[in-house]
Design an enzyme around this catalytic site. Structure first.
Site, PDB file in Angstrom:
ATOM      1  N   THR A  27      24.816  37.171  38.218  1.00  0.00           N
ATOM      2  CA  THR A  27      24.601  38.609  38.405  1.00  0.00           C
ATOM      3  C   THR A  27      23.208  38.948  38.928  1.00  0.00           C
ATOM      4  O   THR A  27      22.889  40.118  39.122  1.00  0.00           O
ATOM      5  CB  THR A  27      24.844  39.356  37.085  1.00  0.00           C
ATOM      6  N   GLY A  28      22.386  37.936  39.151  1.00  0.00           N
ATOM      7  CA  GLY A  28      21.052  38.168  39.690  1.00  0.00           C
ATOM      8  C   GLY A  28      21.108  38.588  41.149  1.00  0.00           C
ATOM      9  O   GLY A  28      22.108  38.407  41.843  1.00  0.00           O
ATOM     10  N   GLN A  34      19.518  37.493  43.921  1.00  0.00           N
ATOM     11  CA  GLN A  34      19.652  36.437  44.921  1.00  0.00           C
ATOM     12  C   GLN A  34      21.058  35.847  44.910  1.00  0.00           C
ATOM     13  O   GLN A  34      21.670  35.641  45.962  1.00  0.00           O
ATOM     14  CB  GLN A  34      18.621  35.325  44.674  1.00  0.00           C
ATOM     15  N   GLU A  39      12.631  25.888  43.813  1.00  0.00           N
ATOM     16  CA  GLU A  39      11.492  24.997  44.002  1.00  0.00           C
ATOM     17  C   GLU A  39      10.504  25.237  42.877  1.00  0.00           C
ATOM     18  O   GLU A  39      10.634  26.159  42.084  1.00  0.00           O
ATOM     19  CB  GLU A  39      10.827  25.230  45.353  1.00  0.00           C
ATOM     20  N   GLU A  64      10.386  12.763  55.772  1.00  0.00           N
ATOM     21  CA  GLU A  64       8.980  13.148  55.880  1.00  0.00           C
ATOM     22  C   GLU A  64       8.166  12.256  54.970  1.00  0.00           C
ATOM     23  O   GLU A  64       8.709  11.398  54.263  1.00  0.00           O
ATOM     24  CB  GLU A  64       8.782  14.618  55.509  1.00  0.00           C
ATOM     25  N   HIS A  91       5.647  20.919  51.009  1.00  0.00           N
ATOM     26  CA  HIS A  91       6.631  20.525  50.007  1.00  0.00           C
ATOM     27  C   HIS A  91       5.940  19.832  48.842  1.00  0.00           C
ATOM     28  O   HIS A  91       4.988  19.067  49.049  1.00  0.00           O
ATOM     29  CB  HIS A  91       7.663  19.561  50.604  1.00  0.00           C
TER      30      HIS A  91
END
Length: 723
Positions: free
Chosen positions: A62-63, A65, A142, A247, A290
């Site tokens: 329900t958030g 985002q 993240e 990377e 990152h």
């Protein structure tokens, strides 16, 4: 094939590099059901193969985002069956909302869960999904604290990942930009979100499309590694070609190269593989955006990864926009693009150098104490204080005694802490003989490993006892203060050990998300850092000033794309002055702030804006560029490349602005223009200076010394005014 309900995406301990490990030291637990069925990591990789029938729930449903993402995903075809929000038993978007994952598992029977909660809540959400035995767990957040993941017994896709998406099966668990995708034949696995979007757009433009795209994620610890994805692609009928995007940081690319080499040996017609590796031109000792984009002692650099992949027969490109062209050529030569006769893997090898010429830029080392947020390095004298508080002899090196290296760090392959030891005495390469000794996070360091480590360090008799004391204290500090690297150099002194160097790094996410380790983060010394970098940090911008004579300011959204932009500019003959990541959620104001930071570097002659829109919208970036021009009274030329979400709208805004902006769609064309403008500005500056001095000399006499001095100073001042 085992049913999805009986496959929990969590792994058992694997044996790597000849080390024998305890059952729990992989940091992936095994559920009661797995123990009964004999399932482990290898038996659950199949859960990564999502599609139309995959039943998905969202945690944090329900958030804001999660709601926005769910609406898009449902409209696209994803089979979202409901979600979880603690304390709620209701409906949302016409779907059930349940208070716990266990209840959702019982009533909705999902195959996968997407975790859309804040970083500090993510570990608990992951554990809840584990306990409920959801087969696939996708974490997009993240900045999850590293030690929370080390303590966790979870196995997932992510963290810090755009998620996983099947273009063929119309199933998205993540936040990938849907307009870029087209059902097709190329499987993609990537550490970087923005680079994966570029690869998707390139393969779509080439008419190839995508089968399955897996985000490994850019965190220090990744729940799903390259080899896991490669195993899926190997047996996936929808996948005919593979793209790998890596990377700096860790050794997952090396592991993938070894797997690919064996795969090409055992397969009569192996699927062609192309790759890009970001970070060839990184700032030494820095974290490049990152959380996991840094090199721990003993880990390979980007060039070593490129070489290993090339040796395995992988085609390397220097920019993801080239993947479409590369994959079309490789699929054609492999016989997979038409009904023509199949060819052997040798045809792929013949073309493997066609796309990239690696030209590393050598830069002088930077201070050990310079750092970028998501981690904290402290001054050496403060590190010595922490050691002395624990009874460890620590002081500056006197020049006497053979130096050895001992550290506590992270074994990313095993998702566990480890001791890193090197007997090397060469200060230029103290990690040359570095070897990892993993240990279980919960059980702690096993004293029996001390003798093995002492032998590797080539220590004498009595010093072996002192080594155990040093290791135990470092491990204790590592655990208590949530470090990600405690690196020391030491010498033998009268049978004891003396620490003569210390490079200590701590996880900033633990402080930012939960305010843990406040005493450690009080040791931060702003005066040791670059003022512009600190200023940028306040606006959520990751800015790193690169050493040398770079004259192209870069403004990029996404850490992987920012690294690749620096690399690709170097390949084209240009020199970037900085690394700048506006973040995946850049706004017009963020873009303006980024311009402000870049403009403070007097070396910059042109600004190169390279944006690929995922969460970032192309028109928003374009408006940010216009805003910067108007409010900052810009005098430097700006080259803008906008691709991805709302790219047409963004390009139109730039084209119709009437400002001296250079808009491009193609990266190589944009890079060439930026290099041309930078060189022209440099030549103009030099020519202006010479002309000013000559004019001064022409109109004075020998006796006009005062006037000459004044005009010469004026000429120098005017030169400074010309960027």
């Amino acid at each position: 094939m085992l049913t999805r309900g009986r496959q929990l995406l969590r792994g058992a301990r694997r044996h790597r590099h000849g080390h024998r490990h305890s059952p729990s030291s992989r940091a992936f637990g095994i559920s009661a059901r797995q123990r009964r069925d004999g399932l482990g990591y290898e038996g659950t990789i199949g859960n990564l193969k999502i599609g139309r029938d995959t039943r998905v729930v969202f945690q944090g449903f329900t958030g804001r985002q999660a709601t926005a993402n769910a609406k898009e995903s449902i409209a696209w075809g994803t089979n979202i069956v409901g979600g979880v929000t603690p304390g709620k038993n209701t409906e949302h978007l016409g779907l059930p909302v349940l208070p716990s994952v266990r209840e959702a598992m019982q009533k909705l029977k999902p195959h996968a869960t997407g975790i859309y909660v804040a970083a500090h809540q993510a570990p608990a959400a992951i554990e809840e999904a584990i306990e409920a035995e959801v087969p696939l767990i996708v974490a997009v957040a993240e900045h999850i604290p590293v030690h929370d993941l080390l303590r966790s017994k979870s196995r997932l896709v992510g963290a810090n990942s755009p998620g996983i998406i099947s273009a063929v099966g119309r199933c998205r668990i993540g936040f990938q930009p849907l307009p870029c995708f087209m059902p097709g034949r190329v499987g993609i696995v990537a550490k970087s979100g923005t680079l994966s979007y570029e690869a998707v757009a390139s393969t779509t433009r080439a008419g190839l499309g995508q089968s399955l795209c897996i985000g490994m994620g850019g965190d220090v610890l990744a729940g799903t590694r390259f080899v896991d994805a490669l195993k899926i692609f190997e047996h996936d009928d929808d996948t005919e070609g593979i793209v790998l995007i890596g990377e700096i940081g860790g050794d997952a690319e090396m592991e993938a190269a070894d797997w690919i080499k064996e795969y090409r040996k055992r397969s009569l017609n192996p699927k062609p593989i192309s790759a890009v590796i970001g970070g060839v031109n990184v700032a030494p000792g820095r974290v490049m955006g990152h959380a996991g984009a840094f090199t721990l002692p003993g880990e390979p650099d980007a060039l070593a990864k490129v070489k290993r992949l090339q040796d395995a027969g992988v085609t390397i490109v220097n920019h993801p926009a080239k993947f479409g062209e590369a994959m079309n050529a490789l699929l054609g030569s492999s016989g997979r693009a038409s009904s023509g006769a199949a060819t052997t893997g040798a045809s792929q090898r013949r073309g493997m150098h066609m796309m990239r010429r690696v030209r590393p830029t050598v830069q002088p080392p930077v201070s050990n104490f310079a750092f970028q947020k998501r981690n904290l390095y402290i001054r050496e004298n403060l590190a010595f204080d922490l050691l002395r508080e624990r009874g460890i002899n620590a002081s500056e090196y006197s020049g006497k005694g053979r130096k050895r290296m001992l550290a506590v760090g992270i074994d990313r392959a095993n998702m566990s802490p480890c001791i890193i030891a090197s007997p090397a005495t060469n200060d230029q390469n103290p990690h040359a003989e570095a070897k990892k000794f993993p240990f279980d996070y919960i059980k702690g360091f096993e004293p029996s490993q001390t003798l093995v480590i002492a032998e590797h360090l080539q220590l004498g008799g009595t010093a072996k006892e002192s080594l155990g004391k040093l290791i135990n204290n470092l491990v204790s500090l590592y655990m208590q203060k949530e470090a990600f690297l405690l690196e020391t150099s030491f010498v033998e002194r009268l049978g004891d050990l003396k620490v003569v160097g210390a490079h200590f790094g701590f996880d900033d996410a633990a402080f930012r998300s939960t305010k843990r380790q406040g005493d450690i983060h009080a040791l931060r010394r702003i005066e040791d850092e670059d003022a512009q970098e600190v200023e940028a940090e306040k606006d959520g911008i990751v800015y790193i000033k690169l050493a040398g004579d770079g004259n192209i300011g870069t403004l990029v959204n996404g850490a992987g794309l920012a690294m690749n932009t620096v690399d690709a500019l170097a390949d084209a003959g240009g020199k970037a002055a900085n690394f700048l990541d506006t973040g995946g959620k850049a706004t017009s104001e963020t873009v303006k702030k980024s311009f402000q930071v870049i403009l403070q570097d007097e070396r910059v002659k042109v600004i190169f804006v390279n944006i690929f829109g995922g969460l970032t919208l192309g028109d928003m970036i374009a408006n940010g560029v216009l805003l910067a021009f108007k409010e900052l009274e810009m005098r430097l030329p700006v080259v803008v490349r906008i691709r991805g979400t709302n790219e047409a709208e963004g390009q139109k805004i730039i084209a119709e602005s009437g400002l001296p902006l250079h808009a491009f769609d193609d990266f190589e064309e944009a890079a060439a223009k930026a290099i041309e403008l930078a060189d022209n500005r440099r030549h103009l500056s030099e020519a202006f200076f010479v002309a000013s001095v000559n004019a001064t000399i022409r109109y004075i006499t020998v006796s006009d010394k005062a006037l000459f001095l004044g005009l010469a100073m004026l000429a120098c001042f005017m030169r400074l005014l010309v960027p």
